[in-house]
Design a protein around this motif. Structure first.
Motif, short mmCIF file in Angstrom:
data_model
loop_
_atom_site.label_atom_id
_atom_site.label_comp_id
_atom_site.label_asym_id
_atom_site.label_seq_id
_atom_site.Cartn_x
_atom_site.Cartn_y
_atom_site.Cartn_z
N VAL A 137 0.86 -1.09 0.11
CA VAL A 137 0.12 0.07 -0.04
C VAL A 137 0.98 1.26 -0.03
O VAL A 137 0.67 2.23 -0.92
CB VAL A 137 -0.86 0.18 1.13
CG1 VAL A 137 -1.81 1.39 1.54
CG2 VAL A 137 -1.90 -1.15 1.25
N THR A 138 1.91 1.44 0.75
CA THR A 138 2.67 2.44 0.88
C THR A 138 3.49 2.84 -0.31
O THR A 138 3.24 3.86 -0.93
CB THR A 138 3.76 2.53 2.06
OG1 THR A 138 2.91 2.14 3.37
CG2 THR A 138 4.49 3.58 2.35
N PRO A 139 4.22 2.02 -0.84
CA PRO A 139 4.87 2.22 -2.17
C PRO A 139 3.67 2.63 -3.20
O PRO A 139 4.08 3.54 -4.16
CB PRO A 139 5.60 0.96 -2.46
CG PRO A 139 5.11 -0.13 -1.63
CD PRO A 139 4.65 0.63 -0.45
N THR A 140 2.60 1.81 -3.30
CA THR A 140 1.86 2.31 -4.47
C THR A 140 1.10 3.66 -4.41
O THR A 140 1.04 4.44 -5.23
CB THR A 140 0.49 1.20 -4.30
OG1 THR A 140 1.02 -0.14 -4.36
CG2 THR A 140 -0.63 1.54 -5.29
N VAL A 141 0.85 3.88 -2.94
CA VAL A 141 0.12 5.23 -2.77
C VAL A 141 1.54 6.34 -3.03
O VAL A 141 1.32 7.62 -3.59
CB VAL A 141 -0.24 5.49 -1.18
CG1 VAL A 141 -0.58 6.94 -1.02
CG2 VAL A 141 -1.54 4.74 -0.86
N GLY A 142 2.60 6.19 -2.48
CA GLY A 142 3.63 7.16 -2.70
C GLY A 142 3.95 7.33 -4.36
O GLY A 142 4.12 8.17 -4.90
N ALA A 143 3.95 6.22 -5.19
CA ALA A 143 4.10 6.43 -6.53
C ALA A 143 2.99 6.97 -7.33
O ALA A 143 3.23 7.80 -8.09
CB ALA A 143 4.16 4.88 -7.09
N ALA A 144 1.59 6.94 -6.78
CA ALA A 144 0.41 7.52 -7.32
C ALA A 144 0.51 9.06 -6.94
O ALA A 144 0.14 9.93 -7.72
CB ALA A 144 -0.70 7.01 -6.73
N CYS A 145 1.21 9.25 -5.70
CA CYS A 145 1.47 10.59 -5.47
C CYS A 145 2.41 11.62 -6.40
O CYS A 145 1.99 12.46 -6.93
CB CYS A 145 1.82 11.07 -3.96
SG CYS A 145 0.67 10.36 -2.63
N VAL A 146 3.42 10.57 -6.63
CA VAL A 146 4.34 11.50 -7.46
C VAL A 146 3.84 11.26 -9.12
O VAL A 146 3.95 12.57 -9.41
CB VAL A 146 5.85 10.48 -7.51
CG1 VAL A 146 6.54 11.04 -8.73
CG2 VAL A 146 6.53 10.70 -6.47
N ILE A 147 2.97 10.43 -9.48
CA ILE A 147 2.39 10.72 -10.70
C ILE A 147 1.43 11.57 -10.93
O ILE A 147 1.32 12.65 -11.82
CB ILE A 147 1.81 8.98 -11.15
CG1 ILE A 147 2.86 8.18 -11.29
CG2 ILE A 147 0.99 9.33 -12.60
CD1 ILE A 147 2.35 6.76 -11.60
N ALA A 148 0.52 11.88 -9.65
CA ALA A 148 -0.48 12.97 -9.64
C ALA A 148 0.41 14.17 -9.72
O ALA A 148 -0.17 14.97 -10.58
CB ALA A 148 -1.30 12.93 -8.50
N GLY A 149 1.47 14.37 -9.03
CA GLY A 149 2.04 15.52 -9.04
C GLY A 149 2.59 15.89 -10.44
O GLY A 149 2.43 16.99 -10.91
N VAL A 150 3.20 15.04 -11.01
CA VAL A 150 3.97 15.31 -12.47
C VAL A 150 2.80 15.66 -13.44
O VAL A 150 2.82 16.80 -14.07
CB VAL A 150 4.72 14.07 -13.03
CG1 VAL A 150 4.92 14.14 -14.30
CG2 VAL A 150 5.77 13.81 -12.07
N VAL A 151 1.60 14.89 -13.29
CA VAL A 151 0.39 15.25 -14.31
C VAL A 151 -0.19 16.65 -13.89
O VAL A 151 -0.50 17.42 -14.87
CB VAL A 151 -0.72 14.04 -14.00
CG1 VAL A 151 -2.06 14.60 -14.88
CG2 VAL A 151 -0.11 12.78 -14.80
#
Length: 352
Positions: free
Chosen positions: A144-158
């Motif tokens: 969960v933690t790495p998935t949410v962390g990756a999603a946060c970065v992707i959302a920021g870049v988008v």
């Protein structure tokens, strides 16, 4: 991370309140849910800035913690999850408060420049810590933690990509002008956290002082934010000109800030001592608490006044919008200088 996260809510949504205050004075404020409206673009910009800046803040917190040798480090992924998720939870609430205050100001005939900064910064203080605490439940969970962390970065870049390609002029200008100053503001606030942590042993001797610190910094930032908002509106309306020294109109505003500061910080000292007494926490004494709050508060207010005046005048001279910079610069600077003022007051009074 905590001072930076709290300061970032005040900086982003205090600036939103400042921009809406200017729009009200200029007659361009219209309540609307449309993204292409003045309110819609400003709100979208604030939420995008919350997402992007919380990612930057997580990286800064990790870097500063490593650089200063802070014990019990957590991973960058954990920092990202706590910072981003906590920020978004708090931002939704603070955004609602900001819009509600703006609408109420229009209906009641209030000057939003006078009420937005203290209400918004207080709301940010109240909800940011619970938001960060709730986000910690996502840390240390397998997958969960790495998935949410990756999603946060992707959302920021988008979000950043969307801003760069956006044809909404207000949204694009607000994000592009605000982001650099928010990065600097975040760095200053994180360093303020290190400064406080360095004196944590002294503060823990009297837990009442720890109780006092958050409202102390919040009120100093709010007073500076009020001045910054008023100056921004006056500059936009052409009522004052950016100058090296404050004129009569600005001087009157500065005097009002100091007149507000005295009772505000006396009440901070009294209320903090009362809370400490009710909670059976150690306190240096009622008189000493008032002295710390008042002496440190006047020092912090002086710093806030200088930053608000020269920040507004300087950004306007460079054809930037002082609404995008003034509040952010004030709140972050007061986090650092206010912490030093608090510590200096302790030293002068022999309490630290």
């Amino acid at each position: 991370l905590v001072p930076g996260a709290i300061g970032m809510r005040g900086a982003i949504f205090g600036a939103l309140g400042s921009r809406l205050g200017t729009a009200i004075h200029m007659g361009t404020f219209r309540p609307s849910r449309r993204l292409d409206s003045t309110v819609g673009q400003n709100l979208a910009a604030a939420l995008l800035l919350s997402l992007i800046s919380s990612i930057v803040l997580a990286v800064l917190a990790k870097a500063v913690a490593v650089a200063f040798g802070v014990d019990a480090l957590i991973s960058i992924t954990d920092f990202l999850v706590i910072s981003v998720v906590g920020a978004l939870l708090a931002s939704v609430f603070v955004a609602g408060i900001t819009l509600a205050v703006a609408g109420l100001s229009v209906r009641r005939g209030w000057d939003l420049d006078n009420v937005a900064s203290p209400i918004v910064t207080a709301a940010g203080d109240v909800v940011t810590l619970p938001g960060l605490w709730l986000a910690t439940f996502l840390v240390g969970v397998h997958w969960v933690t790495p998935t949410v962390g990756a999603a946060c970065v992707i959302a920021g870049v988008v979000s950043l990509g969307y801003t760069l390609r956006s044809r909404a002029p207000i949204l694009r200008r607000v994000v592009l002008e605000s982001l650099p100053v928010l990065v600097v503001a975040g760095a200053i606030s994180v360093i303020a956290g290190v400064a406080v942590q360095a004196r944590l042993t002294d503060l823990l001797e009297y837990k009442a002082l720890l109780i006092m610190l958050p409202p102390f910094l919040e009120d100093a930032g709010a007073l500076g934010g009020i001045l910054a908002s008023r100056l921004s509106t006056r500059l936009h309306l052409g009522l004052i000109e950016p100058s090296l020294l404050p004129g009569r109109t600005v001087a009157a505003d500065i005097i009002l800030v100091y007149l507000f500061a005295v009772p505000v910080f006396v009440l901070v000292g009294i209320s903090s001592d009362v809370v400490a007494t009710l909670g059976h926490y150690s306190s240096p004494g009622s008189l000493e608490m008032i002295q710390v709050a008042l002496l440190g508060g006047l020092l912090a207010t002086s710093a806030a006044v200088l930053v608000a005046f020269y920040g507004a005048a300087g950004t306007y001279r460079f054809s930037l919008d002082p609404d995008n910079h003034g509040t952010a610069i004030v709140t972050s600077t007061v986090d650092l200088l206010g912490a030093f003022a608090f510590i200096l007051a302790l030293a002068v009074l022999g309490l630290g």
